[in-house]
Write an enzyme that holds these catalytic residues in place. Structure first.
Site, PDB file in Angstrom:
ATOM      1  N   GLY A   1      32.274 -48.553  57.629  1.00 23.92           N
ATOM      2  CA  GLY A   1      33.203 -47.521  57.814  1.00 23.92           C
ATOM      3  C   GLY A   1      32.439 -46.284  58.369  1.00 23.92           C
TER       4      GLY A   1
ATOM      5  CB  VAL B   1      15.183 -54.261  45.240  1.00 22.30           C
ATOM      6  CG1 VAL B   1      15.347 -53.961  46.705  1.00 22.30           C
ATOM      7  CG2 VAL B   1      16.229 -54.962  44.500  1.00 22.30           C
TER       8      VAL B   1
ATOM      9  CE1 TYR C   1      24.114 -47.666  65.920  1.00 21.58           C
ATOM     10  CE2 TYR C   1      26.394 -47.257  66.117  1.00 21.58           C
ATOM     11  CZ  TYR C   1      25.628 -47.368  65.429  1.00 21.58           C
ATOM     12  OH  TYR C   1      25.967 -47.650  64.167  1.00 21.58           O
TER      13      TYR C   1
ATOM     14  CB  SER D   1      22.594 -52.305  69.107  1.00 24.78           C
ATOM     15  OG  SER D   1      23.120 -51.157  68.499  1.00 24.78           O
ATOM     16  CE  LYS D   2      24.302 -51.659  64.510  1.00 29.13           C
ATOM     17  NZ  LYS D   2      23.781 -51.824  63.169  1.00 29.13           N
TER      18      LYS D   2
ATOM     19  CB  THR E   1      15.417 -53.969  56.981  1.00 34.45           C
ATOM     20  OG1 THR E   1      16.904 -53.660  57.208  1.00 34.45           O
ATOM     21  CG2 THR E   1      15.037 -55.255  56.880  1.00 34.45           C
ATOM     22  N   GLY E   2      15.434 -50.673  55.756  1.00 35.05           N
ATOM     23  CA  GLY E   2      15.613 -49.716  55.931  1.00 35.05           C
ATOM     24  C   GLY E   2      16.375 -49.278  54.274  1.00 35.05           C
TER      25      GLY E   2
END
Length: 321
Positions: free
Chosen positions: A215, A42, A182, A185-186, A21-22
């Site tokens: 990172g 892919v 954010y 969500s992580k 995704t993305g």
């Protein structure tokens, strides 16, 4: 001193089907290009058909003969998630790898068409539902994996996941600068990974759930921000952290290791090692204490099922194979 893990460690992926995704830009693209170069089929699952098609052409130009497909997927829309999952299942009776990579950061609170706060919807609820809807294509496949990309930012939220107000409706100061939504969500990405792996293990599934974080990498992250917010990041943050940023190809190595390392085990977390974990080639690392909270993992699972309407029953899916 341990040997650095590099792209050279990625073995032949011929015959495998990988969904990223993305996958049209940044870390997703860097992940997809290596998998395709090693022979995997892919699928770039992206919200922009034009950008996905352009990314597919770039991969084919770099690796002639690469099998690259595109899939329209907007994780902020549960309707899009369901449609994309149905299309993927129709096209592929088996999947070897699902990389939940897509994510975003928004400068102000936005509500999706489903009534969710956009960051949580895109970074967690969408991937949760998409995983659940295609999981039956992964479970029968030996060596299959669900890899979810978190962030070092999962450590920075205060007090763990906010179950009392997960969509930030109660007067929160919501901005790109505090990044509370954010960070939450992580953290959710890891709570989800660990609970999913526990359910895989309890059901005796061969599929494993693994997590990674890149990172600090030079990507288009933050492109959703308004021009003023991007200017602030460029003027004040980039000069201060440029020396602590790494190429996306290095950042993506953590995802790739989670995806293909034969020694990886369910529940492993890969990212840059060391005290800061900002840069470096990936190693197995530990996540924050909050991420290992079993009660929080189960509460988030229940919240996610209730919010999306997608129930993930691993035992039942295995029984119906």
């Amino acid at each position: 001193m341990a040997r650095r893990w590099t792209e050279a460690e990625v073995s032949d992926q011929s015959g495998r089907v990988a969904v990223v995704t993305g996958g049209n830009t940044g870390l997703g693209f860097a992940t997809a290009r290596v998998l395709a170069a090693r022979g995997a089929t892919v699928v770039l699952a992206c919200r922009s058909p034009e950008r996905a098609a352009a990314a597919a052409e770039r991969i084919r130009a770099e690796s002639p003969g690469a099998a690259v497909e595109t899939l329209l997927l907007d994780l902020a829309s549960q309707e899009s998630v369901r449609r994309a999952a149905a299309e993927l299942r129709a096209a592929h009776p088996r999947l070897d790898l699902l990389v939940n990579n897509a994510g975003g950061l928004w400068p102000r609170r936005e509500t999706t068409v489903d009534g969710f706060e956009r960051t949580l919807a895109t970074n967690h609820l969408g991937p949760f539902a998409f995983t659940g809807l295609v999981l039956d294509r992964l479970l029968p496949v030996p060596g299959s994996r669900v890899v979810t990309v978190s962030s070092i930012g999962h450590r920075f939220g205060s007090g763990g996941f906010n179950f009392d107000d997960p969509h930030f409706t109660r007067g929160w100061v919501y901005s790109a600068r505090d990044r509370a939504a954010y960070f939450q969500s992580k953290l959710a990405n890891l709570l989800f990974t660990y609970e999913l792996q526990r359910r895989f293990a309890a059901a005796g599934a061969h599929t494993i759930a693994v997590a990674a974080h890149p990172g600090n990498a030079r990507t288009e992250f933050g492109r959703e921000l308004d021009p003023a917010s991007r200017a602030v990041m460029s003027r004040w943050l980039r000069p201060l952290t440029w020396w602590l940023l790494q190429d996306p190809r290095v950042g993506a190595l953590a995802t790739l290791r989670a995806a293909v390392d034969p020694d990886a085990r369910g529940g492993d977390f890969f990212g840059p090692p060391g005290r800061t974990q900002f840069t470096g080639h990936p190693a197995k690392i530990e996540s924050s204490p909050q991420s290992y909270d079993v009660t929080a993992q189960r509460r988030l699972w229940e919240l996610s099922e209730g919010s999306t309407g997608v129930t993930i029953d691993v035992r039942e899916l295995l029984t119906n194979q």
